[in-house]
Write an enzyme that holds these catalytic residues in place. Structure first.
Site, PDB file in Angstrom:
ATOM      1  N   GLY A  12       0.784  -1.230   0.000  1.00 19.00           N
ATOM      2  CA  GLY A  12       0.000   0.000   0.000  1.00 19.00           C
ATOM      3  C   GLY A  12       0.812   1.275   0.000  1.00 19.00           C
ATOM      4  O   GLY A  12       0.261   2.363  -0.195  1.00 19.00           O
ATOM      5  N   GLN A  14       2.992   4.356  -1.219  1.00 21.67           N
ATOM      6  CA  GLN A  14       2.900   5.080  -2.478  1.00 21.67           C
ATOM      7  C   GLN A  14       4.129   5.961  -2.680  1.00 21.67           C
ATOM      8  O   GLN A  14       4.476   6.761  -1.816  1.00 21.67           O
ATOM      9  CB  GLN A  14       1.625   5.936  -2.510  1.00 21.67           C
ATOM     10  CG  GLN A  14       0.351   5.116  -2.395  1.00 21.67           C
ATOM     11  CD  GLN A  14      -0.892   5.957  -2.538  1.00 21.67           C
ATOM     12  OE1 GLN A  14      -1.000   6.767  -3.464  1.00 21.67           O
ATOM     13  NE2 GLN A  14      -1.847   5.777  -1.644  1.00 21.67           N
ATOM     14  N   PRO A  16       5.919   8.849  -4.998  1.00 19.67           N
ATOM     15  CA  PRO A  16       5.660   9.870  -6.020  1.00 19.67           C
ATOM     16  C   PRO A  16       6.394   9.556  -7.318  1.00 19.67           C
ATOM     17  O   PRO A  16       7.569   9.166  -7.300  1.00 19.67           O
ATOM     18  CB  PRO A  16       6.192  11.152  -5.374  1.00 19.67           C
ATOM     19  CG  PRO A  16       6.092  10.895  -3.899  1.00 19.67           C
ATOM     20  CD  PRO A  16       6.417   9.447  -3.734  1.00 19.67           C
ATOM     21  N   LEU A  18       7.446  11.480  -9.570  1.00 22.83           N
ATOM     22  CA  LEU A  18       8.478  12.440  -9.920  1.00 22.83           C
ATOM     23  C   LEU A  18       9.239  12.829  -8.661  1.00 22.83           C
ATOM     24  O   LEU A  18       8.634  13.220  -7.663  1.00 22.83           O
ATOM     25  CB  LEU A  18       7.880  13.679 -10.596  1.00 22.83           C
ATOM     26  CG  LEU A  18       8.903  14.612 -11.252  1.00 22.83           C
ATOM     27  CD1 LEU A  18       8.329  15.228 -12.528  1.00 22.83           C
ATOM     28  CD2 LEU A  18       9.362  15.716 -10.309  1.00 22.83           C
ATOM     29  N   GLY A  19      10.546  12.672  -8.711  1.00 16.21           N
ATOM     30  CA  GLY A  19      11.376  13.001  -7.561  1.00 16.21           C
ATOM     31  C   GLY A  19      12.554  13.850  -7.958  1.00 16.21           C
ATOM     32  O   GLY A  19      12.743  14.196  -9.140  1.00 16.21           O
ATOM     33  N   LEU A  20      13.369  14.173  -6.982  1.00 16.86           N
ATOM     34  CA  LEU A  20      14.581  14.963  -7.202  1.00 16.86           C
ATOM     35  C   LEU A  20      15.782  14.038  -7.172  1.00 16.86           C
ATOM     36  O   LEU A  20      16.060  13.393  -6.159  1.00 16.86           O
ATOM     37  CB  LEU A  20      14.730  16.033  -6.118  1.00 16.86           C
ATOM     38  CG  LEU A  20      16.019  16.866  -6.190  1.00 16.86           C
ATOM     39  CD1 LEU A  20      16.007  17.774  -7.421  1.00 16.86           C
ATOM     40  CD2 LEU A  20      16.193  17.705  -4.924  1.00 16.86           C
ATOM     41  N   GLY A  21      16.503  13.950  -8.288  1.00 21.20           N
ATOM     42  CA  GLY A  21      17.754  13.212  -8.311  1.00 21.20           C
ATOM     43  C   GLY A  21      18.871  14.043  -7.711  1.00 21.20           C
ATOM     44  O   GLY A  21      18.865  15.274  -7.811  1.00 21.20           O
ATOM     45  N   ASP A  73      15.932  11.148  -4.292  1.00 21.21           N
ATOM     46  CA  ASP A  73      16.729   9.970  -4.633  1.00 21.21           C
ATOM     47  C   ASP A  73      18.191  10.236  -4.298  1.00 21.21           C
ATOM     48  O   ASP A  73      18.791  11.189  -4.798  1.00 21.21           O
ATOM     49  CB  ASP A  73      16.582   9.655  -6.119  1.00 21.21           C
ATOM     50  CG  ASP A  73      17.356   8.402  -6.504  1.00 21.21           C
ATOM     51  OD1 ASP A  73      16.793   7.296  -6.343  1.00 21.21           O
ATOM     52  OD2 ASP A  73      18.527   8.529  -6.945  1.00 21.21           O
ATOM     53  N   LYS A 107      21.104   3.973  -2.010  1.00 19.83           N
ATOM     54  CA  LYS A 107      21.652   2.818  -2.722  1.00 19.83           C
ATOM     55  C   LYS A 107      22.899   2.264  -2.032  1.00 19.83           C
ATOM     56  O   LYS A 107      23.717   3.029  -1.501  1.00 19.83           O
ATOM     57  CB  LYS A 107      21.990   3.218  -4.159  1.00 19.83           C
ATOM     58  CG  LYS A 107      20.829   3.877  -4.897  1.00 19.83           C
ATOM     59  CD  LYS A 107      21.222   4.326  -6.278  1.00 19.83           C
ATOM     60  CE  LYS A 107      20.143   5.220  -6.880  1.00 19.83           C
ATOM     61  NZ  LYS A 107      20.175   6.588  -6.319  1.00 19.83           N
ATOM     62  N   HIS A 140      23.152  -0.756  -6.100  1.00 23.90           N
ATOM     63  CA  HIS A 140      23.434   0.290  -7.086  1.00 23.90           C
ATOM     64  C   HIS A 140      23.857  -0.271  -8.449  1.00 23.90           C
ATOM     65  O   HIS A 140      23.447   0.248  -9.492  1.00 23.90           O
ATOM     66  CB  HIS A 140      24.525   1.215  -6.540  1.00 23.90           C
ATOM     67  CG  HIS A 140      24.492   2.586  -7.122  1.00 23.90           C
ATOM     68  ND1 HIS A 140      24.861   3.712  -6.429  1.00 23.90           N
ATOM     69  CD2 HIS A 140      24.128   3.040  -8.344  1.00 23.90           C
ATOM     70  CE1 HIS A 140      24.734   4.777  -7.185  1.00 23.90           C
ATOM     71  NE2 HIS A 140      24.289   4.396  -8.364  1.00 23.90           N
TER      72      HIS A 140
END
Length: 347
Positions: A12, A14, A16, A18-21, A73, A107, A140
């Site tokens: 369950g 969740q 997003p 779209l994230g920030l690398g 991330d 990672k 990684h």
């Protein structure tokens, strides 16, 4: 603030889409013009820039969270997790967001594949990020190195997968979920063959594969395999990674953001080519993690979640596939070493 769709995990949770690398996000400073721009953007969101403002990864993450990003991330090898941790802690303390509202991925680096090194590696990441758990922890690369090894790579620093199998490392990662140190585990840079091997033998199947994905490297077979096996895909280098290290570039690299098809689609929709690329990734059912420290681009990237491409747009982009990797893994291929591009990607 943009409403960002999510992908759902079996329990369950969740994530997003779209994230920030944060790969290549400096722990140092940037140009003065960019510093002023980010400082101004901070104030627009009611944040007070630090007195020693540098526009580095700390400032970028603080601004991104205030702007609406809920997915960051990270990776130990990026060398910036401590600053990201300060940004997270300060955002929680300021009441901008709660830990439960954030999705944080990191990672396991290749020099910690020995089962006895896996948990200490995660514990170090958690300490740097000032967190009690990760939402997602990824292996990684399907490559093993001797503990403490660094680049430049030599054959003496590498361990073959025959001597240190992926499954041994994976078993240790499975225990991290049991201990509550992370909620989900997955991999990065894995081929279909390597994913299938894990699916055949793992107690906890991989829930994510983070790979290079963009219109010049669409990997439709991998996408189909992952969807059929309940493995989510995250796209890294979604904009063509033009700021990757010079050692990873060649003179004839195609420039994704200058692709005429992308420019034409962007013009029709009144958006930027970057927003088209990110919308394309999301509409394919993948998660996407663009990196930027520029406030305007951070906002544009976030807004790309609301860009809807037509079937004709998607078809035109599908025709652009070159099977071209910007990050091809050649840095693992050294004389006398156990890794080649053929056995890394199972070509």
């Amino acid at each position: 603030m943009n409403d960002i769709d999510t992908v759902k995990f079996s329990n369950g949770d969740q994530m997003p889409v779209l994230g920030l690398g944060t790969w290549k996000s400096s722990s140092g400073g940037i140009k003065q013009k960019a510093k002023r721009a980010i400082a101004a953007a901070y104030r627009l969101l009611g944040l007070e820039p630090r007195q020693s403002f540098t526009g580095d990864v700390y400032s970028t993450v603080r601004y991104a969270i205030a702007a609406g990003y809920r997915h960051i991330d990270c990776a130990h090898v990026y060398g910036n997790e401590a600053k990201i941790g300060r940004a997270l802690a300060d955002s929680f303390k300021a009441g901008i967001v709660t830990r439960e509202q954030m999705w944080i991925t990191s990672k396991l680096w290749s020099d910690c594949h020995d089962p006895q090194d896996v948990q200490p590696a995660l514990e170090e990441t958690l300490a740097n990020l000032q967190l009690e758990y990760l939402d997602l922890y990824l292996m990684h690369w399907p490559v093993a190195m001797k503990k403490g090894s660094t680049f430049p790579m030599t054959s003496e620093k590498l361990i073959s997968l025959h001597d240190l199998p992926i499954l041994d490392t994976w078993r240790a990662m499975e225990s991290l979920v049991d201990k509550g140190l992370c909620r989900h585990i997955g991999v990065s840079n894995f081929s279909i063959a390597k994913l299938q091997n894990l699916l055949d033998d793992a107690e906890r199947p991989p829930e994510m594969n983070q790979v290079e994905l963009h219109p010049y490297l669409q990997q439709p077979s991998l996408l189909d395999f992952c969807h059929k096996n309940n493995i989510h895909l995250t796209a890294y280098s979604p904009l063509g990674s033009s700021d990757r290290p010079e050692s990873l570039k060649t003179a004839d690299d195609p420039i994704l953001l200058e692709e005429p098809t992308m420019a034409a689609i962007a013009k029709r929709h009144g958006v930027t080519p970057a927003q088209v690329l990110l919308s394309w990734a999301i509409q394919r059912g993948t998660v996407v993690i663009p990196k930027s420290f520029n406030p305007e681009r951070l906002r544009q990237n976030l807004a790309s979640a609301n860009v809807v491409l037509t079937a004709e747009d998607m078809q035109a982009i599908a025709a652009l596939d070159l099977d071209y990797r910007y990050v091809d893994g050649a840095f693992w291929q050294v004389p006398g070493g156990p890794y080649t591009l053929e056995n890394i990607w199972d070509l």
